[in-house]
Write an enzyme that holds these catalytic residues in place. Structure first.
Site, PDB file in Angstrom:
ATOM      1  N   ASN A 170      -5.327   9.146  16.259  1.00 37.44           N
ATOM      2  CA  ASN A 170      -4.359   9.693  15.488  1.00 37.44           C
ATOM      3  C   ASN A 170      -4.364  11.053  15.413  1.00 37.44           C
ATOM      4  O   ASN A 170      -3.482  11.678  16.078  1.00 37.44           O
ATOM      5  CB  ASN A 170      -2.990   8.588  15.893  1.00 37.44           C
ATOM      6  CG  ASN A 170      -2.656   8.431  14.734  1.00 37.44           C
ATOM      7  OD1 ASN A 170      -2.754   8.915  13.786  1.00 37.44           O
ATOM      8  ND2 ASN A 170      -0.946   8.412  14.792  1.00 37.44           N
TER       9      ASN A 170
ATOM     10  N   LYS B 209     -14.008   6.693   6.890  1.00 37.78           N
ATOM     11  CA  LYS B 209     -14.729   5.979   8.089  1.00 37.78           C
ATOM     12  C   LYS B 209     -13.956   5.750   8.492  1.00 37.78           C
ATOM     13  O   LYS B 209     -12.860   4.978   9.026  1.00 37.78           O
ATOM     14  CB  LYS B 209     -14.702   4.456   7.618  1.00 37.78           C
ATOM     15  CG  LYS B 209     -15.865   3.740   8.613  1.00 37.78           C
ATOM     16  CD  LYS B 209     -14.744   2.534   9.062  1.00 37.78           C
ATOM     17  CE  LYS B 209     -13.683   2.362  10.183  1.00 37.78           C
ATOM     18  NZ  LYS B 209     -13.723   3.375  11.609  1.00 37.78           N
TER      19      LYS B 209
ATOM     20  N   GLU C 145      -1.109   3.437   4.469  1.00 41.21           N
ATOM     21  CA  GLU C 145       0.004   3.847   5.493  1.00 41.21           C
ATOM     22  C   GLU C 145      -0.615   3.089   6.741  1.00 41.21           C
ATOM     23  O   GLU C 145      -1.180   3.166   7.416  1.00 41.21           O
ATOM     24  CB  GLU C 145      -0.427   5.209   5.621  1.00 41.21           C
ATOM     25  CG  GLU C 145       0.143   5.982   4.489  1.00 41.21           C
ATOM     26  CD  GLU C 145       0.878   6.334   3.859  1.00 41.21           C
ATOM     27  OE1 GLU C 145       2.127   6.441   4.694  1.00 41.21           O
ATOM     28  OE2 GLU C 145       1.557   6.656   2.564  1.00 41.21           O
ATOM     29  N   LEU C 146       0.799   2.275   7.024  1.00 41.81           N
ATOM     30  CA  LEU C 146       0.405   1.222   7.855  1.00 41.81           C
ATOM     31  C   LEU C 146       1.893   1.774   8.696  1.00 41.81           C
ATOM     32  O   LEU C 146       2.507   3.132   9.195  1.00 41.81           O
ATOM     33  CB  LEU C 146       1.077  -0.574   6.999  1.00 41.81           C
ATOM     34  CG  LEU C 146      -0.049  -0.396   6.196  1.00 41.81           C
ATOM     35  CD1 LEU C 146       0.626  -2.019   5.810  1.00 41.81           C
ATOM     36  CD2 LEU C 146      -1.077  -0.403   6.828  1.00 41.81           C
TER      37      LEU C 146
ATOM     38  N   ARG D 115       5.865  14.616  19.571  1.00 37.74           N
ATOM     39  CA  ARG D 115       4.836  14.968  18.713  1.00 37.74           C
ATOM     40  C   ARG D 115       3.780  13.819  19.069  1.00 37.74           C
ATOM     41  O   ARG D 115       3.455  12.996  18.970  1.00 37.74           O
ATOM     42  CB  ARG D 115       5.328  15.119  17.631  1.00 37.74           C
ATOM     43  CG  ARG D 115       4.259  16.228  17.002  1.00 37.74           C
ATOM     44  CD  ARG D 115       4.390  16.262  15.160  1.00 37.74           C
ATOM     45  NE  ARG D 115       4.688  15.205  14.531  1.00 37.74           N
ATOM     46  CZ  ARG D 115       3.960  14.990  13.433  1.00 37.74           C
ATOM     47  NH1 ARG D 115       3.492  15.329  13.048  1.00 37.74           N
ATOM     48  NH2 ARG D 115       4.242  13.658  12.794  1.00 37.74           N
TER      49      ARG D 115
ATOM     50  N   CYS E 184       2.538   7.715  13.440  1.00 40.75           N
ATOM     51  CA  CYS E 184       3.293   6.867  12.891  1.00 40.75           C
ATOM     52  C   CYS E 184       4.974   6.945  12.489  1.00 40.75           C
ATOM     53  O   CYS E 184       5.674   6.537  12.587  1.00 40.75           O
ATOM     54  CB  CYS E 184       2.015   6.376  11.690  1.00 40.75           C
ATOM     55  SG  CYS E 184       2.710   7.696  11.095  1.00 40.75           S
TER      56      CYS E 184
ATOM     57  N   GLU F 104       5.679  -1.292  18.114  1.00 44.73           N
ATOM     58  CA  GLU F 104       5.372  -0.087  17.936  1.00 44.73           C
ATOM     59  C   GLU F 104       4.855   0.693  19.554  1.00 44.73           C
ATOM     60  O   GLU F 104       4.393  -0.088  20.273  1.00 44.73           O
ATOM     61  CB  GLU F 104       3.956   0.521  17.161  1.00 44.73           C
ATOM     62  CG  GLU F 104       4.745   0.638  15.674  1.00 44.73           C
ATOM     63  CD  GLU F 104       3.366   1.506  15.169  1.00 44.73           C
ATOM     64  OE1 GLU F 104       2.159   0.720  15.335  1.00 44.73           O
ATOM     65  OE2 GLU F 104       3.640   2.551  14.595  1.00 44.73           O
TER      66      GLU F 104
END
Ligand code: NAP
Length: 495
Positions: free
Chosen positions: A168, A191, A267-268, A295, A301, A398
């Protein structure tokens, strides 16, 4: 395999993504994967295949770890001032090439050009900020409480780092890790997500041009991320895993890292509440909601996932948001007039559609959007829902798309309880003219970040990260971001 070795070309008419380097980038060389397989890259605006990148094997990953290990001693010994200057040059080159980089991001990710430009500016700032921090890493010196000895604390680079990033923010999620890791003196293997590898490879070429030595940053793409990552984590020289992505994959990686007791930053996912009190400045709240929701077309997230408007302002807010959302121009990411680009995949569109249908089935009302057109490209229209009930699936999941679900609330305690009724804890937004109330509610909300009378909180100078199932650790900020890539060594000294 023909690996293009193109250079940046700032003439927009000459923009040709096929000229960007995109082999595996290992030890400063561009190479195919050891078994010659490729991953296709799709333009989400047209569904056309635009490029193919190597599909790294476990052997390729081992070569990347080897390269990072070979470069580690030299990079660690490089003076902080020199590291700082190289990072600063990365910032300058990103700014110089921002139009080209933004076009590449829009092409492979689909986001509107204006969002892509914003991302490049944000991504570049991690190099500027960490160039400044690289020369300010200091230790500690004190007297033990017993008076018996001095306490000396020295900070060392943690070792080889495996960095895994989502699609993203193809540039910013990578630079948010690479810049502090390099500032701390670590070497890395990145990666990137399979959907958006071209930006990561284009940036690798830029780092090289800025003076990052071979092996300090290695980049590999793979369609087999589980086994490839496990193989890298099993190498005892790898000491850090920094992951940005979904909570589900984060849990799998934490378990994998636990086998080798590797330091993890996670960072989830998020499920941000956006709270509008009756006394809020309506226009400011609407402007903020558009940024917090739209945005990146909602693929963030930190995106406002649940909008709570107090009873007295609810109807005006819902109508204002409907007008603004309905006026957005949906279109191809690379079209300069586009305000909302496509989603990343067909699967993403199907998920959003499922969540909207579920909410409507439970009583929500559609104010605009809400229907998928049968066109080429992975488009979902800007959508506003009202009366979204607490048991709708989107209240817990989400949405990751341009859907704004609004619910009405009566009082402060109620909205705090509803905002916290989620396993996530990344970001929250509050609009009120009463600063004391804003600070009080901010202190009660269970998230790592709160935006008070703002629709945006991301800033390389501030610690970004979540609590609960939204993650572990922080990126950016004074000390926080770099600290994730360092180990403290305590030396007890008798003088
Ligand atoms: P994802 O499916 O978790 O993938 C993220 C990365 O992990 C990709 O590079 C992916 O590779 C890789 N991956 C997948 N399975 C893996 C495995 N078993 N082992 C090792 N790596 C694996 O997430 P996404 O769909 O790309 O991104 C969206 C999610 O990221 C959302 O939940 C969003 O909230 C979260 N996110 C969080 C932040 C934050 O700062 N908290 C920022 C941005 C996004 P492939 O692409 O090859 O599958």
């Amino acid at each position: 395999m023909n690996i293009p070795q193109g250079q940046f070309n700032e003439d927009p008419d000459m923009f040709d993504y096929t000229t960007f380097s995109h082999g595996l980038y290992i030890d400063g060389h561009w190479r195919p994967s050891s078994d010659g397989r490729l991953i296709e890259v799709i333009d989400p605006s047209t569904e056309a295949v635009i490029a193919a990148v190597p599909d790294a094997t476990i052997a390729d990953a081992a070569a990347a770890v080897e390269a990072a290990a070979k470069a580690a001693a030299g990079w660690r010994a490089t003076a902080p001032r020199k590291r700082s200057e190289i990072l600063r040059r990365c910032f300058e080159l990103m700014v110089e090439r921002s139009d080209t980089l933004a076009a590449l991001i829009s092409l492979e990710n689909g986001k509107a050009l204006r969002d892509a430009r914003g991302e490049v500016a944000y991504a570049a700032e991690f190099f500027r900020w960490n160039a400044e921090e690289a020369v300010r890493i200091s230790g500690e010196f004190g007297l033990a409480p017993s008076g018996a000895n001095r306490i000396v604390v020295d900070y060392h680079p943690i070792g080889i780092c495996v960095l895994i990033t989502p699609w993203n923010f193809p540039a910013a999620m990578a630079t948010r890790k690479i810049a502090p890791a390099l500032a701390a003196g670590c070497t890395v293997i990145l990666k990137p997500a399979s959907e958006t590898p071209l930006t990561a490879y284009a940036l690798a070429a830029l780092y090289e041009e800025a003076g990052v030595p071979p092996g300090v940053v290695n980049v590999l793409t793979t369609s087999n991320p589980g086994p490839v990552t496990s193989a890298m984590l099993a190498d005892p020289r790898v000491r850090k895993l920094s992951f940005t992505g979904s909570t589900g994959v984060g849990r799998v990686l934490l378990a994998e890292a636990a086998k080798h007791v590797i330091s993890c930053s996670m960072e989830l996912g998020g499920n941000a509440p956006f709270i509008v009190f009756d006394d809020a400045d309506l226009d400011a709240a609407l402007d903020g909601a558009m940024v917090a929701k739209m945005r990146n077309a909602g693929e963030a997230c930190t995106a406002a996932n649940r909008i709570y408007a107090q009873a007295g302002i609810h109807d005006a807010f819902a109508e204002g948001l409907r007008q603004r959302m309905a006026a957005l121009k949906l279109g191809s990411g690379t079209d300069p007039d586009t305000e909302c680009g496509p989603m990343i995949t067909r699967k993403a569109v199907e998920k959003i559609d499922r969540l909207v249908k579920d909410a409507v089935g439970r009583g929500a009302r559609i104010l605009c959007g809400g229907a998928v057109a049968d066109d080429k490209g992975y488009f979902y229209p800007p959508t506003v829902l009202r009366d979204v009930p607490a048991n709708a699936e989107m209240a817990q999941e989400e949405i990751f798309g341009p859907v704004a679900p609004i619910s009405r609330f009566e009082n402060e305690d109620e909205v705090i309880a509803r905002a916290n009724d989620t396993e996530y804890g990344l970001a929250a937004y509050i609009y009120t003219r009463d600063l004391a109330r804003g600070m009080h509610v901010a202190s009660k909300i269970e998230t790592g970040m709160v935006a008070l009378n703002r629709g945006l909180m991301s800033d390389p100078a501030a610690p970004f990260g979540g609590v609960k199932q939204s993650g572990l650790g922080r990126e950016g900020g004074q000390k926080h971001g770099i600290a994730e890539f360092m180990e403290a060594k305590y030396i007890a000294v008798t003088m």
